[in-house]
Design an enzyme around this catalytic site. Structure first.
Site, PDB file in Angstrom:
ATOM      1  N   HIS A 292     -64.935 -70.093  22.334  1.00 35.35           N
ATOM      2  CA  HIS A 292     -65.017 -69.612  21.062  1.00 35.35           C
ATOM      3  C   HIS A 292     -64.966 -70.975  20.267  1.00 35.35           C
ATOM      4  CE1 HIS A 292     -64.591 -66.980  17.340  1.00 35.35           C
ATOM      5  NE2 HIS A 292     -63.988 -68.178  17.118  1.00 35.35           N
ATOM      6  N   GLU A 293     -64.029 -71.629  20.373  1.00 34.61           N
ATOM      7  CA  GLU A 293     -63.955 -72.839  19.544  1.00 34.61           C
ATOM      8  C   GLU A 293     -64.870 -73.917  19.906  1.00 34.61           C
ATOM      9  OE1 GLU A 293     -62.101 -72.830  16.930  1.00 34.61           O
ATOM     10  OE2 GLU A 293     -61.137 -71.041  17.442  1.00 34.61           O
TER      11      GLU A 293
END
Length: 690
Positions: free
Chosen positions: A472-473
């Site tokens: 995600h990051e």
């Protein structure tokens, strides 16, 4: 001063990185004040330009201004989040109001706004290129939303409100960090550790070692809390950890956030009223894809009743599991994850102790890099020679398929004292082609996670959820790295809030792809790829517990929207009681609860970016589920034509294109909610409340 203050020097390191080893907290205040003064001089030259305003002498010049201040603030904010100290926190408290006052000086400058407003009024006659027109529209809106149209007493009061909000947000964040860093659970006996698998014990033993203690230490880092609640057989200790986690910000004394949050809400309501909005939610949503509370509520209405029904079924399954093991006590909030893990193991034969050896941190980092290579042609080359702010940070030079330098990516993966909780992406510099000296500037992008550190020499093993967080990051990081715009204001993740989570959530999908797992999920000891049978069990369990997860997230989003939708001058007298009453009215079982309580909800109160905006993860999930469906339809998760469109319209366009138009250009149509409901296992759930 520049001879003594490294923040004011020309930074000569590779990529223009700052000399972190020479920067100390006492350097920031004088550097920030000097940079603000320099920025004001730049703005005055624009505002007082004798020439008639045009795009280049006003908008392009405005976008170029303040670069020295910007680079210092970027370092300052990154260190304050990732490597703070009491001295740096004191600087934050002193400088919150002056920095907010400087922002007011910019956006409440009547002469500067007059030039921008004059261009905006005749924007259709200027013959601007699409990106230039977008910059004019966005900067003009920035000024209007920052109070540029206010007059007299309203203008003066608005400036006061914004300065007070900045001070309160700083205090709120520091209070949460205080409560997180001051709590710990020290365990020594085998009875205390009952049920905890080896990887949980190893992380706790390492946490103790780092603090100069014997035995095992559990902190309020998420990487400690969730495993403890999931595996500990000690119900009394699970309750202790759970109460420590949910009560952050609610302790009487200097770190109490209850009245602080009320003060922020009171000022936000006043801010909204000065803009002629009935409530802060209306003000916040005016510059989003959703546009209105009604649109957000419509999304909640699609998901909420289905999630309630799913949670009811999950609760019944947990009760059956408990009774099968001879446990008849009522299920409490600190029991849910424990019994859910037992049920998951029973239904799908999935055990983190079996799974985690296939998800070593280093392997998952390489998996993310490999997906970026296969989709976008990127290479990540380690750079151990560049300056970083902490030994945990790893830096990578990023190159395109034709070996063109793209930027620098830095990854800071571990929880530690002095680092706030959560995971986030930030930038030391945004990509742009409007540098003050001409030419282009490459992006310097950071990812922060908070994984529990292993013992020295031992691999760090991730859970599936942690690996998903890493992806995600990294998706956010790619959004910053792949930006291809002219203007810094439109670069990277500086997009509408309910679009910004699309690139990050979309990238999560590749982690679950079988060919990615077979290539990168290899046993940390044997090097053997994850067995196909285990992949199939993982896929079968993908929707397990989604009612619980969906309800907890959506409950937080509903509370956020409700508390910011109030038009009364005074916020609720007791925020905790307001929160509890609303959850009860919505039918949330107490044993399920919510992800973030208001008193420690940093998304809402450590800044304004997600205030009346926590819904955006769900909004973006509609887009990401629908977007990845395109790859499924193509029959190839790395389809070259789709990947090319994905890069151009989602990852590279920044805010240079209206987000709905950007998504439609990638997908060929607007998004449908159906893939989201299927992804969360809610499509076939009868929408009946529990």
């Amino acid at each position: 001063m520049s001879e003594l203050n490294p923040l004011l020097e020309q930074w000569s390191a590779a990529f223009g990185l700052p000399p972190f080893e020479r920067i100390h907290p006492e350097h920031f205040e004088p550097a920030l004040r000097a940079a603000m003064a320099s920025h004001r001089e730049e703005l005055q030259r624009i505002a007082k330009d004798a020439r008639a305003p045009d795009f280049e002498n006003t908008l392009a010049a405005f976008d170029r201004s303040g670069r020295m201040l910007g680079r210092i603030v970027a370092v300052y904010e990154n260190l304050a989040a990732s490597a703070t100290s009491p001295e740096l926190q004191a600087v934050q408290r002193r400088m919150a109001a002056p920095l907010a006052a400087h922002r007011n000086t910019i956006y409440l400058d009547e002469a500067l706004f007059a030039r921008i407003d004059a261009l905006h009024r005749r924007r259709e006659q200027l013959g601007l290129a699409p990106e230039a027109l977008r910059l004019l529209e966005r900067v003009h809106l920035d000024f209007v939303r920052a109070g540029a149209r206010l007059q007299g007493a309203d203008r003066a009061r608005y400036a006061q409100v914004m300065e007070q909000l900045a001070e309160l947000a700083t205090r709120f964040a520091q209070n949460v960090l205080h409560d997180e860093s001051s709590w710990r659970l020290e365990l020594e006996s085998e009875a205390d550790l009952a049920g905890l698998p080896g990887f949980v014990r190893d992380a706790a033993r390492q946490a103790a070692t780092e603090r100069g203690l014997d035995g095992h230490v559990f902190t309020l880092a998420r990487g400690h809390v969730i495993p403890f609640l999931t595996y500990s057989q000690r119900r009394d200790l699970r309750e202790l950890v759970w109460r420590g986690w949910v009560s952050r910000g609610e302790h009487a004394g200097e770190s109490d956030n209850r009245e602080l949050a009320r003060a922020i809400l009171r000022l936000r309501r006043e801010q909204a009223r000065l803009h002629d909005h009935a409530c802060y939610a209306d003000y916040a949503l005016a510059d989003t894809m959703a546009r209105s509370r009604a649109a957000v509520q419509a999304l909640f209405d699609e998901v909420w009743p289905r999630a309630l029904a799913a949670v009811q079924r999950e609760r019944e399954a947990l009760r059956a599991q408990m009774l099968a093991e001879g446990v008849s006590t009522p299920i409490e909030a600190w029991d849910w994850r424990y019994w859910a893990e037992k049920l998951r193991q029973a239904q799908y034969a999935l055990d983190d102790a079996e799974l985690k050896p296939y998800f070593a941190l280093d392997a998952m980092v390489q998996a993310a890099f490999d997906c970026a290579a296969r989709l976008f042609g990127l290479r990540f080359v380690p750079r151990e020679d560049v300056p970083v702010y902490h030994p945990d940070v790893k830096a990578y030079e990023v190159r395109d398929a034709d070996d063109t330098l793209v930027g620098l990516f830095m990854q800071d993966n571990f929880a530690r004292e002095g680092k706030r909780s959560g995971a986030w992406m930030s930038a030391l510099r945004w990509q742009n082609r409007n540098a003050p000296q001409g030419g282009a500037e490459l992006p310097l992008i950071l990812n922060n996670n908070n994984f529990a550190r292993s013992a020295p020499g031992q691999p760090v093993l991730l859970s599936i959820d942690e690996a998903r967080t890493l992806f995600h990051e990294f998706g956010h990081g790619l959004h910053g790295l792949l930006s291809q715009v002219r203007f810094a204001r439109l670069s990277g993740t500086q997009v509408l809030r309910d679009f910004v989570e699309l690139p990050s959530q979309l990238f999560e999908h590749w982690l679950a792809e079988p060919e990615v797992l077979r290539r990168h999920a290899r046993h940390v000891r044997t090097g053997e790829p994850i067995p196909q049978a285990l992949i199939e069990r993982l896929q079968a369990a993908q929707r397990f517990g989604q009612g619980y997860e969906t309800l907890r997230y959506t409950a937080s989003a509903i509370v956020d929207m409700a508390v910011h939708s109030r038009s009364e001058a005074e916020p609720p007298a007791d925020l905790c009681a307001f929160e509890a009453s609303l959850l009860a009215a919505q039918g949330v079982p107490p044993e399920v609860g919510m992800n973030h309580r208001l008193v420690h909800f940093q998304h809402l109160f450590s800044g304004s970016s997600y205030a009346a905006g926590y819904y955006v993860y769900l909004w973006a999930e509609v887009l990401d589920a629908d977007g990845f469906e395109a790859f499924r339809e193509a029959g190839d998760p790395f389809d070259p034509q789709l990947a090319q469109r994905l890069r151009r319209w989602i990852y590279a366009s920044g805010n240079s294109v209206e987000p709905g138009a950007a998504y439609a250009a990638f997908r060929g149509r607007a998004a449908s909610v159906a893939p989201l409901l299927r992804k969360r296992g809610l499509a076939d759930v009868d929408a009946q409340p529990a």
